[in-house]
Each structure stands twice: as C-alpha cells, then as structure tokens.
Design a protein around this motif. Sequence first.
Motif, mmCIF file in Angstrom:
data_model
loop_
_atom_site.group_PDB
_atom_site.id
_atom_site.type_symbol
_atom_site.label_atom_id
_atom_site.label_comp_id
_atom_site.label_asym_id
_atom_site.label_seq_id
_atom_site.Cartn_x
_atom_site.Cartn_y
_atom_site.Cartn_z
ATOM 1 N N TYR A 47 0.849 -1.188 0.000
ATOM 2 C CA TYR A 47 0.000 0.000 0.000
ATOM 3 C C TYR A 47 0.888 1.244 0.000
ATOM 4 O O TYR A 47 1.782 1.399 0.827
ATOM 5 N N ASP A 48 0.641 2.155 -0.940
ATOM 6 C CA ASP A 48 1.414 3.391 -1.051
ATOM 7 C C ASP A 48 0.849 4.416 -0.069
ATOM 8 O O ASP A 48 -0.193 5.020 -0.304
ATOM 9 N N LYS A 49 1.558 4.588 1.035
ATOM 10 C CA LYS A 49 1.085 5.468 2.098
ATOM 11 C C LYS A 49 1.210 6.950 1.744
ATOM 12 O O LYS A 49 0.686 7.801 2.442
ATOM 13 N N GLY A 50 1.859 7.255 0.641
ATOM 14 C CA GLY A 50 2.050 8.640 0.234
ATOM 15 C C GLY A 50 0.847 9.252 -0.462
ATOM 16 O O GLY A 50 0.783 10.462 -0.631
ATOM 17 N N THR A 51 -0.095 8.420 -0.867
ATOM 18 C CA THR A 51 -1.289 8.943 -1.530
ATOM 19 C C THR A 51 -2.508 8.679 -0.666
ATOM 20 O O THR A 51 -2.523 7.769 0.149
ATOM 21 N N GLY A 52 -3.526 9.453 -0.848
ATOM 22 C CA GLY A 52 -4.760 9.252 -0.096
ATOM 23 C C GLY A 52 -5.820 8.532 -0.904
ATOM 24 O O GLY A 52 -6.972 8.480 -0.502
ATOM 25 N N ASP A 53 -5.436 8.000 -2.038
ATOM 26 C CA ASP A 53 -6.396 7.365 -2.936
ATOM 27 C C ASP A 53 -6.727 5.944 -2.498
ATOM 28 O O ASP A 53 -5.984 5.312 -1.756
ATOM 29 N N MET A 54 -7.848 5.449 -3.022
ATOM 30 C CA MET A 54 -8.175 4.038 -2.874
ATOM 31 C C MET A 54 -7.178 3.241 -3.702
ATOM 32 O O MET A 54 -6.818 3.654 -4.807
ATOM 33 N N GLN A 55 -6.746 2.130 -3.165
ATOM 34 C CA GLN A 55 -5.775 1.300 -3.868
ATOM 35 C C GLN A 55 -6.237 -0.148 -3.870
ATOM 36 O O GLN A 55 -7.104 -0.537 -3.085
ATOM 37 N N LEU A 56 -5.652 -0.917 -4.752
ATOM 38 C CA LEU A 56 -5.957 -2.345 -4.909
ATOM 39 C C LEU A 56 -7.449 -2.570 -5.138
ATOM 40 O O LEU A 56 -8.030 -3.546 -4.662
ATOM 41 N N GLU A 57 -8.070 -1.675 -5.875
ATOM 42 C CA GLU A 57 -9.515 -1.750 -6.089
ATOM 43 C C GLU A 57 -9.881 -2.913 -6.996
ATOM 44 O O GLU A 57 -9.172 -3.226 -7.948
ATOM 45 N N GLU A 58 -11.002 -3.545 -6.661
ATOM 46 C CA GLU A 58 -11.613 -4.565 -7.500
ATOM 47 C C GLU A 58 -13.053 -4.120 -7.732
ATOM 48 O O GLU A 58 -13.769 -3.845 -6.778
ATOM 49 N N LEU A 59 -13.443 -4.041 -8.991
ATOM 50 C CA LEU A 59 -14.775 -3.539 -9.313
ATOM 51 C C LEU A 59 -15.437 -4.461 -10.320
ATOM 52 O O LEU A 59 -14.875 -4.767 -11.373
ATOM 53 N N TYR A 60 -16.610 -4.910 -9.974
ATOM 54 C CA TYR A 60 -17.476 -5.622 -10.901
ATOM 55 C C TYR A 60 -18.789 -4.864 -10.907
ATOM 56 O O TYR A 60 -19.632 -5.030 -10.031
ATOM 57 N N SER A 61 -18.936 -3.965 -11.863
ATOM 58 C CA SER A 61 -20.069 -3.034 -11.844
ATOM 59 C C SER A 61 -21.386 -3.678 -12.244
ATOM 60 O O SER A 61 -22.436 -3.115 -11.995
#
Length: 188
Positions: A47-61
């Motif tokens: 996990y990149d602690k330098g960004t505030g973004d969501m990471q490792l996202e999995e999406l099945y819309s």
Amino acid sequence: MLSLIVFLPLAGAMVILLLKEARQIRLLAAAVTVVELVLTIVVFVIYDKGTGDMQLEELYSGWIPALNIQYHLGVDGLSVPLLLLTGLLGMCAVFASWHVQLRVKEYFMWLLVLQTAVTGVFVSLDFVLFFIFWELELLPMYFLISIWGSGRREYSAMKFIIFTILGSAFMLVGILALYFSVGTFSMV
C-alpha cells in the motif's frame, strides 16, 4: 487480491465441513489464518502510504445492475491497518482456542466465517456489499457466544442479536436515504 483475502477463510470453512478429525480441522484453520495474515501483510506493505487514494480496487459493476449495486472492494489509509489487524486477530483467535473440545468442527467453521465477514466489512466500497458483510457477522457471533461463551451465554447472545439488528435497521434506513438522495450505493 482483496477478494482472495476476503473469501479465503470462507473457503477454509467449507473445507472444514468435509473433515472429521479435530486435529485436521485445527491445522486447516491455523493454515488458513496464517495465509490470511501473510496476505494482509503483503497488502499493508505494498500500500502506497504517500497517496490518499483508494488502492488495490476490485470492481465488478454488473453485480446487481437493476439497483446500480457493485461488487467494489478497495483499501485506503484507514482500512489497511484494520485489515492487517483483522488478519492478526484471526490467527490469534485460532491459536488461542486450540484446545476447544466442544464441537470443534463448528467452532472453527464459525470462526472462519466471522473472519470473512469482518474482512469484507473493512474492504467494501459499496454500501450494500458493506451491509451484507455486516449482517453476515451476526450468525457466527451468535453461535460463538451462545455455545462457547461463558456466564449467561444465551442471554448475552440474544442481547447481542437484538441490539445489532436494531442498529442494522437504522443503518439500512441511512443507506437507503443516501441512495435516494445521491443515486448510488458507492462509497467513493
């Protein structure tokens, strides 16, 4: 990777249903939770602690398209440490209860189902998916408290269910209010 972390304990619980010997059940539960902990450590490290973004996202819309409900998982700076702590606590729970003698198969099966539910709560990015995992916690907790608890087990288990269901009803109303005002169940 997050789906693997969420559903690995559930798969382990299903395999436990097929086992008969208590030693095999304990070893499988321990192996599943150790692998779970290793996977959560990997997520925590990458996990990149330098960004505030969501990471490792999995999406099945297209999960439930009629209501715009998505299978959406991800981690942020708040959920990553909680995910790691859940992995650690799951492993500690298995080893701390190594000498359980009463209904060993059911005990470790419910413990792993609970691990799946708690992990799912921390990585869900869709309110309906979050609510499903939240409600999934009720059943294993009820049985763990009422069968293997101490003191007034049945009373405590019923009190837990009543308070949690009442809280869940208010949470469902809030989720529906958000949906009708915003038009989506997405948390991001």
